[in-house]
Design a protein around this motif. Structure first.
Motif, short mmCIF file in Angstrom:
data_model
loop_
_atom_site.label_atom_id
_atom_site.label_comp_id
_atom_site.label_asym_id
_atom_site.label_seq_id
_atom_site.Cartn_x
_atom_site.Cartn_y
_atom_site.Cartn_z
N ASP A 185 0.86 -1.19 0.00
CA ASP A 185 0.00 0.00 0.00
C ASP A 185 0.89 1.23 0.00
O ASP A 185 2.09 1.15 0.29
N VAL A 186 0.29 2.36 -0.36
CA VAL A 186 1.07 3.58 -0.49
C VAL A 186 1.62 4.04 0.86
O VAL A 186 2.75 4.51 0.95
N ALA A 187 0.83 3.87 1.91
CA ALA A 187 1.30 4.30 3.24
C ALA A 187 2.56 3.54 3.63
O ALA A 187 3.52 4.13 4.14
N GLY A 188 2.58 2.23 3.37
CA GLY A 188 3.77 1.45 3.69
C GLY A 188 4.96 1.85 2.84
O GLY A 188 6.08 1.94 3.33
N ALA A 189 4.72 2.10 1.55
CA ALA A 189 5.79 2.54 0.66
C ALA A 189 6.33 3.90 1.08
O ALA A 189 7.55 4.14 1.02
N ASP A 190 5.45 4.79 1.51
CA ASP A 190 5.89 6.10 1.99
C ASP A 190 6.79 5.96 3.21
O ASP A 190 7.79 6.68 3.34
N ARG A 191 6.43 5.05 4.11
CA ARG A 191 7.24 4.88 5.32
C ARG A 191 8.64 4.37 4.96
O ARG A 191 9.64 4.80 5.56
N VAL A 192 8.73 3.47 4.00
CA VAL A 192 10.05 2.97 3.57
C VAL A 192 10.86 4.11 2.95
O VAL A 192 12.03 4.32 3.30
N ALA A 193 10.23 4.85 2.04
CA ALA A 193 10.95 5.94 1.37
C ALA A 193 11.38 7.01 2.37
O ALA A 193 12.50 7.54 2.29
N ASP A 194 10.52 7.33 3.32
CA ASP A 194 10.86 8.34 4.33
C ASP A 194 12.03 7.88 5.19
O ASP A 194 12.92 8.68 5.53
N ALA A 195 12.04 6.59 5.55
CA ALA A 195 13.12 6.07 6.39
C ALA A 195 14.45 6.11 5.65
O ALA A 195 15.49 6.44 6.24
N VAL A 196 14.44 5.80 4.36
CA VAL A 196 15.66 5.83 3.57
C VAL A 196 16.19 7.25 3.46
O VAL A 196 17.39 7.51 3.62
N ARG A 197 15.29 8.19 3.19
CA ARG A 197 15.71 9.60 3.08
C ARG A 197 16.26 10.11 4.41
O ARG A 197 17.28 10.79 4.44
N ALA A 198 15.58 9.78 5.49
CA ALA A 198 16.01 10.26 6.80
C ALA A 198 17.37 9.71 7.20
O ALA A 198 18.19 10.39 7.82
#
Length: 296
Positions: free
Chosen positions: A96-109
């Motif tokens: 789902d998009v929410a899960g994908a957003d969390r992965v992308a946010d963690a990588v960026r952070a």
């Protein structure tokens, strides 16, 4: 670069672990699995330990290579990124998009490098095809991937059985059509027999493409092809079968380069997140019979 493999299934062993063990510039340090006995068994084939504690493995590596169901992969990818580890992920990166957003946010952070293993994107023929497409004024495109999972190592995969071809091979189709034609803005979808799905993608460039995906066709019907068309005619790509090990080795090289240089890879988790957004819109369109806006 020291790698840990998270996963013990066919793809984790035959592609991820095998390619890492043979790679001249990567070291396979260990294998983690939800079943310790399986992790030890896979690890023993490559003379590395199996781990029960994922944090213990993370403490010994620079990067993780994950081959797990998407809903299992996503939280582990976040955990690894937060531990400062580079990521080589499977598609889709989440369900789902929410899960994908969390992965992308963690990588960026965390500032770590990431590559999503869209197999075709790590082949010379695909690079040439995309270069030709970039020099052409395109009007549209089409992708078709017909397969039969019955009798394959993936035939009993629960998440593939539940989500079907859209979520399993749809990411591969998008990994080709999106860089050629541009981001997807709208999706229309229709169902065929079995898990067959037909998509109409409206790209932000004003072009449109169509996609047909299936895991349930007759064995004699299997095959795949992609093409884009425009002022220079039709540019056809016939993706190769059986090239995942070679493509994976290239993905390892490109993750190493991204980690050293600090750049963003074209198939990073940001692109992986955008692919999930299109898949989610396609699923809504399929469920409702309506045209869906990506990101809505």
């Amino acid at each position: 670069m020291r790698f840990g493999v998270l996963g013990t299934g066919f793809w984790a062993k035959e592609i991820h672990a095998t390619a890492l063990a043979a790679h001249p510039d990567a070291e396979l340090v260990g294998v983690w699995g939800r079943d310790l006995a399986k992790a030890k068994a896979v690890g023993a084939e490559f003379d590395v330990p199996g781990f029960a504690d994922v944090d213990e493995l993370l403490a010994q590596v620079d990067a993780v290579s994950i081959a797990l169901p998407p809903d299992v992969q996503a939280p582990l990818a976040i955990r690894a990124a937060e531990a400062g580890k580079h990521l080589l992920l499977e598609k889709p990166i989440a369900l789902d998009v929410a899960g994908a957003d969390r992965v992308a946010d963690a990588v960026r952070a965390a500032g770590v490098a990431s590559v999503v293993f869209f197999t075709f994107r790590f082949r010379p023929a695909t690079a040439t095809w995309l270069e030709q497409a970039a020099r052409t004024t395109l009007a549209g495109g089409h992708g078709s991937w017909l397969s039969s999972l019955a009798g394959t190592p993936f035939g009993s995969s629960p998440w593939r059985q539940e989500r079907g071809a859209l979520w399993d091979i749809g990411p591969h189709a998008l990994s080709l059509l999106v860089p050629a034609l541009g981001p997807v803005a709208t999706v229309q979808a229709g169902a065929g027999l079995g898990d067959t799905v037909h998509l109409v993608l409206g790209h932000e460039s004003g072009t449109a493409s169509t996609v047909t995906l299936s895991h349930t066709v007759a064995p004699m019907s299997v095959g795949n092809e992609f093409f884009v068309h425009g002022d220079a005619g039709r540019l056809v790509l016939l993706p190769e079968d059986g090239v995942a090990p070679e493509a994976y080795a290239v993905a390892v090289d490109e993750l190493r380069a991204a980690a050293l240089i600090g750049g963003v890879h074209p198939c990073d988790v940001g692109f992986g997140r955008d692919v999930v957004a299109v898949l989610a819109a396609a699923q809504r369109a399929l469920d409702s019979g309506c045209r869906e806006t990506v990101g809505a």
